[in-house]
Scaffold this motif. Structure first.
Motif, mmCIF file in Angstrom:
data_model
loop_
_atom_site.group_PDB
_atom_site.id
_atom_site.type_symbol
_atom_site.label_atom_id
_atom_site.label_comp_id
_atom_site.label_asym_id
_atom_site.label_seq_id
_atom_site.Cartn_x
_atom_site.Cartn_y
_atom_site.Cartn_z
ATOM 1 N N ILE A 42 55.959 71.152 28.405
ATOM 2 C CA ILE A 42 54.564 70.725 28.535
ATOM 3 C C ILE A 42 54.363 69.729 29.674
ATOM 4 C CG2 ILE A 42 54.312 71.007 26.029
ATOM 5 C CD1 ILE A 42 53.891 67.948 25.873
ATOM 6 N N ILE A 43 55.460 69.157 30.190
ATOM 7 C CA ILE A 43 55.355 68.082 31.178
ATOM 8 C C ILE A 43 54.647 68.541 32.452
ATOM 9 C CG2 ILE A 43 56.631 66.442 32.610
ATOM 10 C CD1 ILE A 43 56.702 65.829 29.605
ATOM 11 N N GLU A 44 55.133 69.615 33.066
ATOM 12 C CA GLU A 44 54.541 70.056 34.329
ATOM 13 C C GLU A 44 53.100 70.549 34.165
ATOM 14 O OE1 GLU A 44 55.979 72.389 38.287
ATOM 15 O OE2 GLU A 44 56.051 73.524 36.423
ATOM 16 N N PRO A 45 52.779 71.351 33.138
ATOM 17 C CA PRO A 45 51.383 71.785 32.978
ATOM 18 C C PRO A 45 50.396 70.621 32.865
ATOM 19 C CG PRO A 45 52.804 73.159 31.640
ATOM 20 C CD PRO A 45 53.666 72.051 32.175
ATOM 21 N N VAL A 46 50.778 69.574 32.116
ATOM 22 C CA VAL A 46 49.909 68.396 31.988
ATOM 23 C C VAL A 46 49.763 67.708 33.342
ATOM 24 C CG1 VAL A 46 49.699 66.090 30.980
ATOM 25 C CG2 VAL A 46 50.374 68.007 29.543
ATOM 26 N N ALA A 47 50.869 67.585 34.075
ATOM 27 C CA ALA A 47 50.846 66.946 35.396
ATOM 28 C C ALA A 47 49.938 67.726 36.345
ATOM 29 C CB ALA A 47 52.258 66.856 35.963
ATOM 30 N N ILE A 48 50.050 69.045 36.337
ATOM 31 C CA ILE A 48 49.230 69.889 37.211
ATOM 32 C C ILE A 48 47.747 69.719 36.887
ATOM 33 C CG2 ILE A 48 48.624 72.293 37.722
ATOM 34 C CD1 ILE A 48 51.639 72.937 37.357
ATOM 35 N N TYR A 49 47.420 69.778 35.601
ATOM 36 C CA TYR A 49 46.015 69.680 35.179
ATOM 37 C C TYR A 49 45.410 68.322 35.569
ATOM 38 C CZ TYR A 49 41.839 69.920 32.297
ATOM 39 O OH TYR A 49 40.532 69.928 31.881
ATOM 40 N N LEU A 50 46.120 67.251 35.232
ATOM 41 C CA LEU A 50 45.580 65.916 35.473
ATOM 42 C C LEU A 50 45.553 65.568 36.958
ATOM 43 C CD1 LEU A 50 47.051 63.916 32.464
ATOM 44 C CD2 LEU A 50 44.716 64.736 32.790
ATOM 45 N N LEU A 51 46.513 66.070 37.724
ATOM 46 C CA LEU A 51 46.493 65.818 39.162
ATOM 47 C C LEU A 51 45.328 66.530 39.837
ATOM 48 C CD1 LEU A 51 50.145 65.721 40.496
ATOM 49 C CD2 LEU A 51 48.395 63.978 40.705
ATOM 50 N N ALA A 52 45.005 67.731 39.372
ATOM 51 C CA ALA A 52 43.844 68.444 39.908
ATOM 52 C C ALA A 52 42.578 67.611 39.698
ATOM 53 C CB ALA A 52 43.705 69.812 39.246
ATOM 54 N N GLU A 53 42.470 67.001 38.519
ATOM 55 C CA GLU A 53 41.335 66.117 38.222
ATOM 56 C C GLU A 53 41.363 64.874 39.102
ATOM 57 O OE1 GLU A 53 40.550 64.656 34.375
ATOM 58 O OE2 GLU A 53 40.048 66.604 33.533
ATOM 59 N N LEU A 54 42.517 64.238 39.148
ATOM 60 C CA LEU A 54 42.685 62.994 39.891
ATOM 61 C C LEU A 54 42.335 63.189 41.367
ATOM 62 C CD1 LEU A 54 45.753 60.661 39.410
ATOM 63 C CD2 LEU A 54 44.879 61.151 41.683
ATOM 64 N N LEU A 55 42.795 64.294 41.946
ATOM 65 C CA LEU A 55 42.518 64.579 43.357
ATOM 66 C C LEU A 55 41.026 64.794 43.584
ATOM 67 C CD1 LEU A 55 45.545 66.936 44.025
ATOM 68 C CD2 LEU A 55 45.160 64.718 45.126
#
Length: 269
Positions: free
Chosen positions: A45-58
């Motif tokens: 679950i680590i990478e999917p959460v990172a991908i999702y939240l980084l898309a938001e953050l960017l």
């Protein structure tokens, strides 16, 4: 609405020599709290959460930069979690603490041969921790890590005029991404005159993309027109969210996070 991704202050109390801004309490805590919550979770679950939240953050940082504002203090502690990631079209993250923010329209271009850092380094006092509680030790460790990150940030980006202010946010973005992936504050080194992150990427991760991403964020150009495009990186992460493996990992993450938060709420009742 993207505006929910930025803190609002409906109330302000002014005092002699200071002021208190009141904003809405987010009971889910900060991005750092989320990282700590998922530290011992299934690694898938680590990478999917990172991908999702980084898309938001960017997306949030792109909006901020589009109005010529640099936050200058991007870190996991300065993002509140409004809701479990992926449960709504509205932003899960809310950017707070604009105390160091810079309005670039008011900034004067300046260069200095002597001044190489934006902030003064503060020497740490070596205190006896034997009588501290576990919570106090944890707070002390967080404070220590924050100072280390700021010192590395200062060392990474010397004064390169107004563009150097944007570099602060790029480093902060890299720090948030690193924390989401590795569960700790960013650790960097130099390889062939370029800054790189330290750490072993998991085999199943999009390692090539992550290496390119960190290289972009940690080694931005000195000309504003050549800075990495946050929107293009957001689009690349959004593309990854269409992959079945990533969607399944995000769904598993939502279930895990909700269960953990529910258990935490029950303990406080």
């Amino acid at each position: 609405s993207w505006k929910d991704g930025f803190m609002s202050t409906p109330r302000c109390y002014n005092f002699y020599g200071g002021a208190i801004l009141i904003s809405k309490h987010q009971k889910m805590g900060t991005l750092l709290d989320l990282v700590n919550l998922t530290k011992n979770a299934d690694k898938s679950i680590i990478e999917p959460v990172a991908i999702y939240l980084l898309a938001e953050l960017l997306g949030l940082l792109e909006l901020l930069h589009s109005i010529n504002v640099v936050h200058a203090d991007i870190k996991p502690d300065n993002f509140l979690l409004r809701q479990t990631p992926g449960t709504s079209a509205a932003p899960s993250l809310q950017l707070i603490d604009f105390g160091k923010a810079i309005d670039m329209s008011l900034e004067i271009e300046k260069y200095s041969d002597n001044e190489t850092t934006r902030y003064d380094c503060i020497e740490e006092e070596e205190d006896d921790e034997t009588e501290l509680t576990e919570e106090e030790k944890e707070d002390r460790e967080i404070e220590k890590n924050e100072k280390e990150v700021e010192e590395k940030q200062n060392a990474l980006f010397t004064d390169v005029g107004k563009v150097g202010n944007y570099h602060l946010d790029y480093y902060g973005i890299a720090g948030c991404a690193y924390c989401l992936l590795f569960g700790k504050y960013i650790d960097v080194g130099i390889v062939r005159n370029r800054w790189v992150v330290k750490g072993n990427f998991q085999r199943r991760w999009q390692t090539k993309l992550w290496m390119e991403f960190f290289d972009d964020m940690l080694n931005p150009k000195r000309e504003k027109e050549n800075l990495p495009s946050l929107m293009k990186w957001r689009e690349r992460f959004m593309e990854l969210l269409r992959m079945e493996e990533v969607r399944e990992g995000l769904e598993k993450a939502r279930e895990y996070i909700d269960a953990k938060l529910l258990a935490k709420m029950r303990r406080t009742l």
